[in-house]
Design a protein around this motif. Structure first.
Motif, PDB file in Angstrom:
ATOM      1  N   MET A  79       2.064   6.901  -7.312  1.00 14.51           N
ATOM      2  CA  MET A  79       1.308   6.047  -6.401  1.00 14.51           C
ATOM      3  C   MET A  79      -0.062   6.650  -6.123  1.00 14.51           C
ATOM      4  O   MET A  79      -0.205   7.871  -6.056  1.00 14.51           O
ATOM      5  N   THR A  80      -1.045   5.777  -5.914  1.00 20.58           N
ATOM      6  CA  THR A  80      -2.377   6.239  -5.529  1.00 20.58           C
ATOM      7  C   THR A  80      -2.371   6.589  -4.044  1.00 20.58           C
ATOM      8  O   THR A  80      -1.450   6.199  -3.304  1.00 20.58           O
ATOM      9  N   LYS A  81      -3.418   7.256  -3.609  1.00 22.06           N
ATOM     10  CA  LYS A  81      -3.555   7.577  -2.191  1.00 22.06           C
ATOM     11  C   LYS A  81      -3.548   6.292  -1.361  1.00 22.06           C
ATOM     12  O   LYS A  81      -2.901   6.228  -0.313  1.00 22.06           O
ATOM     13  N   GLU A  82      -4.236   5.270  -1.851  1.00 18.09           N
ATOM     14  CA  GLU A  82      -4.320   4.000  -1.129  1.00 18.09           C
ATOM     15  C   GLU A  82      -2.947   3.332  -1.024  1.00 18.09           C
ATOM     16  O   GLU A  82      -2.587   2.784   0.022  1.00 18.09           O
ATOM     17  N   ALA A  83      -2.181   3.366  -2.099  1.00 20.26           N
ATOM     18  CA  ALA A  83      -0.839   2.765  -2.087  1.00 20.26           C
ATOM     19  C   ALA A  83       0.088   3.528  -1.145  1.00 20.26           C
ATOM     20  O   ALA A  83       0.911   2.923  -0.449  1.00 20.26           O
ATOM     21  N   ILE A  84      -0.054   4.847  -1.112  1.00  9.17           N
ATOM     22  CA  ILE A  84       0.754   5.659  -0.203  1.00  9.17           C
ATOM     23  C   ILE A  84       0.396   5.323   1.240  1.00  9.17           C
ATOM     24  O   ILE A  84       1.282   5.136   2.087  1.00  9.17           O
ATOM     25  N   ALA A  85      -0.907   5.216   1.536  1.00  9.74           N
ATOM     26  CA  ALA A  85      -1.350   4.871   2.894  1.00  9.74           C
ATOM     27  C   ALA A  85      -0.819   3.502   3.299  1.00  9.74           C
ATOM     28  O   ALA A  85      -0.365   3.311   4.441  1.00  9.74           O
ATOM     29  N   LYS A  86      -0.846   2.544   2.379  1.00 10.22           N
ATOM     30  CA  LYS A  86      -0.331   1.204   2.661  1.00 10.22           C
ATOM     31  C   LYS A  86       1.171   1.252   2.952  1.00 10.22           C
ATOM     32  O   LYS A  86       1.659   0.592   3.871  1.00 10.22           O
ATOM     33  N   GLN A  87       1.908   2.053   2.182  1.00  4.72           N
ATOM     34  CA  GLN A  87       3.363   2.190   2.391  1.00  4.72           C
ATOM     35  C   GLN A  87       3.655   2.810   3.758  1.00  4.72           C
ATOM     36  O   GLN A  87       4.544   2.348   4.468  1.00  4.72           O
TER      37      GLN A  87
END
Length: 118
Positions: A79-87
């Motif tokens: 996962m990208t940093k952005e996807a992790i933040a969204k999760q």
């Protein structure tokens, strides 16, 4: 009198052996090679947040406690940093949302640190 001492000793020796055996069992996990929260590397703030908010489901070594999807040891390669933040913000599947529990800055710190877990 000898029989009384033998009987008394036979009652205490098993307890001492049991106590020693339990102590050895308890200490056996201390030499584990797994990555513990004390040995996690990176931002001290992010690790402190992880220990306070994430460890109960994701384990002290990032290995996860609630199924394979909770294993974060290589989350940065998936996962990208952005996807992790969204999760973290919105949750998903069985993960609760943390938008109301963590500040945007805290979520960013966690996402940045977790994105480096490869």
């Amino acid at each position: 009198m000898t029989k009384i001492r033998s009987t008394a000793m036979s009652r205490t020796v098993p307890w001492k052996l049991l106590a020693a055996a339990l102590a050895l069992i308890a200490l056996a996990g201390c030499g584990s090679q797994s990555k513990s929260s004390a040995s996690l590397e990176g931002s001290k703030e992010a690790i402190a947040l992880y220990n306070a908010r994430c460890i109960s489901c994701h384990a002290s070594d990032l290995s996860g406690k609630v199924g394979p999807d909770s294993d974060l040891r290589t989350v940065g390669s998936r996962m990208t940093k952005e996807a992790i933040a969204k999760q973290i913000t919105n949750g998903g599947d069985i993960m609760p949302a943390f938008a109301s529990k963590l500040s945007a800055d805290d979520i960013d710190k966690l996402a940045d640190w977790l994105s480096k877990q490869q």
